[in-house]
Write a protein that holds these residues in place. Sequence first.
Motif, PDB file in Angstrom:
ATOM      1  N   VAL B  26       0.812  -1.214   0.000  1.00  0.00           N
ATOM      2  CA  VAL B  26       0.000   0.000   0.000  1.00  0.00           C
ATOM      3  C   VAL B  26       0.851   1.271   0.000  1.00  0.00           C
ATOM      4  O   VAL B  26       0.308   2.366  -0.014  1.00  0.00           O
ATOM      5  N   MET B  27       2.193   1.127   0.005  1.00  0.00           N
ATOM      6  CA  MET B  27       3.001   2.357  -0.018  1.00  0.00           C
ATOM      7  C   MET B  27       3.279   2.771  -1.464  1.00  0.00           C
ATOM      8  O   MET B  27       2.985   2.024  -2.399  1.00  0.00           O
ATOM      9  N   GLY B  28       3.842   3.957  -1.632  1.00  0.00           N
ATOM     10  CA  GLY B  28       4.028   4.507  -2.968  1.00  0.00           C
ATOM     11  C   GLY B  28       5.053   3.741  -3.782  1.00  0.00           C
ATOM     12  O   GLY B  28       5.924   3.072  -3.233  1.00  0.00           O
ATOM     13  N   PRO B  29       4.966   3.812  -5.122  1.00  0.00           N
ATOM     14  CA  PRO B  29       5.897   3.083  -5.983  1.00  0.00           C
ATOM     15  C   PRO B  29       7.361   3.487  -5.776  1.00  0.00           C
ATOM     16  O   PRO B  29       8.255   2.656  -5.925  1.00  0.00           O
ATOM     17  N   ASP B  30       7.615   4.756  -5.401  1.00  0.00           N
ATOM     18  CA  ASP B  30       8.996   5.186  -5.163  1.00  0.00           C
ATOM     19  C   ASP B  30       9.595   4.462  -3.970  1.00  0.00           C
ATOM     20  O   ASP B  30      10.742   4.008  -4.012  1.00  0.00           O
ATOM     21  N   THR B  31       8.804   4.374  -2.900  1.00  0.00           N
ATOM     22  CA  THR B  31       9.288   3.714  -1.698  1.00  0.00           C
ATOM     23  C   THR B  31       9.440   2.211  -1.946  1.00  0.00           C
ATOM     24  O   THR B  31      10.363   1.579  -1.442  1.00  0.00           O
ATOM     25  N   GLN B  32       8.531   1.649  -2.743  1.00  0.00           N
ATOM     26  CA  GLN B  32       8.655   0.235  -3.090  1.00  0.00           C
ATOM     27  C   GLN B  32       9.952  -0.027  -3.846  1.00  0.00           C
ATOM     28  O   GLN B  32      10.682  -0.978  -3.550  1.00  0.00           O
ATOM     29  N   ALA B  33      10.244   0.854  -4.814  1.00  0.00           N
ATOM     30  CA  ALA B  33      11.475   0.684  -5.599  1.00  0.00           C
ATOM     31  C   ALA B  33      12.695   0.800  -4.708  1.00  0.00           C
ATOM     32  O   ALA B  33      13.678   0.067  -4.870  1.00  0.00           O
ATOM     33  N   MET B  34      12.626   1.712  -3.731  1.00  0.00           N
ATOM     34  CA  MET B  34      13.738   1.913  -2.798  1.00  0.00           C
ATOM     35  C   MET B  34      13.976   0.633  -1.996  1.00  0.00           C
ATOM     36  O   MET B  34      15.114   0.217  -1.795  1.00  0.00           O
ATOM     37  N   GLN B  35      12.900  -0.004  -1.536  1.00  0.00           N
ATOM     38  CA  GLN B  35      13.061  -1.215  -0.736  1.00  0.00           C
ATOM     39  C   GLN B  35      13.635  -2.355  -1.571  1.00  0.00           C
ATOM     40  O   GLN B  35      14.433  -3.159  -1.085  1.00  0.00           O
ATOM     41  N   GLN B  36      13.214  -2.430  -2.839  1.00  0.00           N
ATOM     42  CA  GLN B  36      13.579  -3.598  -3.635  1.00  0.00           C
ATOM     43  C   GLN B  36      14.984  -3.532  -4.204  1.00  0.00           C
ATOM     44  O   GLN B  36      15.516  -4.552  -4.639  1.00  0.00           O
ATOM     45  N   ASP B  37      15.576  -2.331  -4.235  1.00  0.00           N
ATOM     46  CA  ASP B  37      16.928  -2.191  -4.778  1.00  0.00           C
ATOM     47  C   ASP B  37      17.925  -2.200  -3.620  1.00  0.00           C
ATOM     48  O   ASP B  37      17.972  -1.269  -2.821  1.00  0.00           O
ATOM     49  N   ASP B  38      18.729  -3.262  -3.549  1.00  0.00           N
ATOM     50  CA  ASP B  38      19.642  -3.407  -2.410  1.00  0.00           C
ATOM     51  C   ASP B  38      20.740  -2.345  -2.382  1.00  0.00           C
ATOM     52  O   ASP B  38      21.470  -2.240  -1.404  1.00  0.00           O
ATOM     53  N   THR B  39      20.894  -1.563  -3.464  1.00  0.00           N
ATOM     54  CA  THR B  39      21.862  -0.473  -3.398  1.00  0.00           C
ATOM     55  C   THR B  39      21.172   0.854  -3.125  1.00  0.00           C
ATOM     56  O   THR B  39      21.826   1.898  -3.085  1.00  0.00           O
ATOM     57  N   ALA B  40      19.849   0.835  -2.947  1.00  0.00           N
ATOM     58  CA  ALA B  40      19.132   2.072  -2.600  1.00  0.00           C
ATOM     59  C   ALA B  40      18.421   1.940  -1.259  1.00  0.00           C
ATOM     60  O   ALA B  40      17.984   2.928  -0.697  1.00  0.00           O
ATOM     61  N   ASN B  41      18.293   0.717  -0.765  1.00  0.00           N
ATOM     62  CA  ASN B  41      17.609   0.452   0.499  1.00  0.00           C
ATOM     63  C   ASN B  41      18.573   0.711   1.660  1.00  0.00           C
ATOM     64  O   ASN B  41      19.513  -0.051   1.870  1.00  0.00           O
ATOM     65  N   PRO B  42      18.344   1.779   2.436  1.00  0.00           N
ATOM     66  CA  PRO B  42      19.309   2.101   3.499  1.00  0.00           C
ATOM     67  C   PRO B  42      19.370   1.027   4.579  1.00  0.00           C
ATOM     68  O   PRO B  42      20.358   0.945   5.304  1.00  0.00           O
ATOM     69  N   GLY B  43      18.322   0.200   4.683  1.00  0.00           N
ATOM     70  CA  GLY B  43      18.347  -0.882   5.665  1.00  0.00           C
ATOM     71  C   GLY B  43      19.508  -1.836   5.439  1.00  0.00           C
ATOM     72  O   GLY B  43      19.999  -2.473   6.377  1.00  0.00           O
TER      73      GLY B  43
END
Lengths: 106, 244
Positions: B26-43
């Motif tokens: 249910v979150m926005g596509p930008d945040t989804q893309a951030m989570q799915q890219d291991d070089t953009a996901n700060p976690g």
Amino acid sequence: MPRTLINVPQSVPRGTVFEIKTLVSHPMETGFRPDESGRLRPRDIIHTFVCTYNGEEVFRAELFPAIAANPFLSFTAVATESGELAFHWTDDHGAIHTETARITVT
Amino acid sequence: MRRLALALALVVLPAEADDRRSGFDVMGPDTQAMQQDDTANPGILWVRDGEALWTRADGGKSCAACHGAVESMRGAAARYPVFDGAPLSLEQRINRCRTTHQGATPLAYESQELLALTAVVAHQSRGLPITPDADPHLGAVRAEGERLFRQRQGQLDLACSQCHDDNAGKRLAGNLIPQGHPTGYPVYRLEWQGMGSLQRRLRNCQGAVRAEPYAYGSAELVALEAYLMARAGGMPLETPAVRP
């Protein structure tokens, strides 16, 4: 010692534009927030980011206190020669953190 | 034949109307893309820190000295909380390991080190379905968790369930109310500009309804964790998730 995540394509056809993505761990303390005792926490941010491609500067960014923690930067360059991309982050203490990545131009 | 029937049941189950949604959906596509890219996901920064901590000798012994490579933790986080003398969250398990096996000091809740270790352990279960532990002791713990989930609290006199069951999908001011499934903890929350545990999230919600938050590691928070993980049973783990 900050930790970084860097995304550079391994090989790129000559003359094409490719994307570089960098993420660095940093608190980016604004200098406007008080601590528990009410005193302002001193500002501690990365203020300059530079990317060089075989020694030549191809991208530079100035960062300011409004930038969130762990700044993520995405930018592009044109593939000219195989070689090394170097990334330099400079913070308020004057410390420069450097990472490198190899790129092969075909 | 029985095995075949079981396999069929497993195949058929997801086809049943499962209207549970992870916060990811249910979150926005930008945040989804951030989570799915291991070089953009700060976690992933915390996961990398955790990998380094896994092999660091604390109190004379590292995690790896007993467990071997961190990959051996695959599936572990999907079962927690468990029961071992008392209900135990993943954070408490790590600290119990530190005090009883490593002879090290326990790590503070929400310290970067504890977040890094839970992140790297939970990351090994990414993509695996949440499989609540079958220990019979946990039944009463989950029932207590559910009671707390449905209990009104705070000056706003709101229960967790009133937002996350009854009104999920609607908006609270500008924000979409998620169903509250703990599918990606510890998460990197953009609002926090950092990593946080499920207990931080729960205490955060308690503050929002102007209730006095339960203490970190308290029986109440672990019971809520146990109930919420059972409620999200079967949903895939996403650690490290990114949430707005």
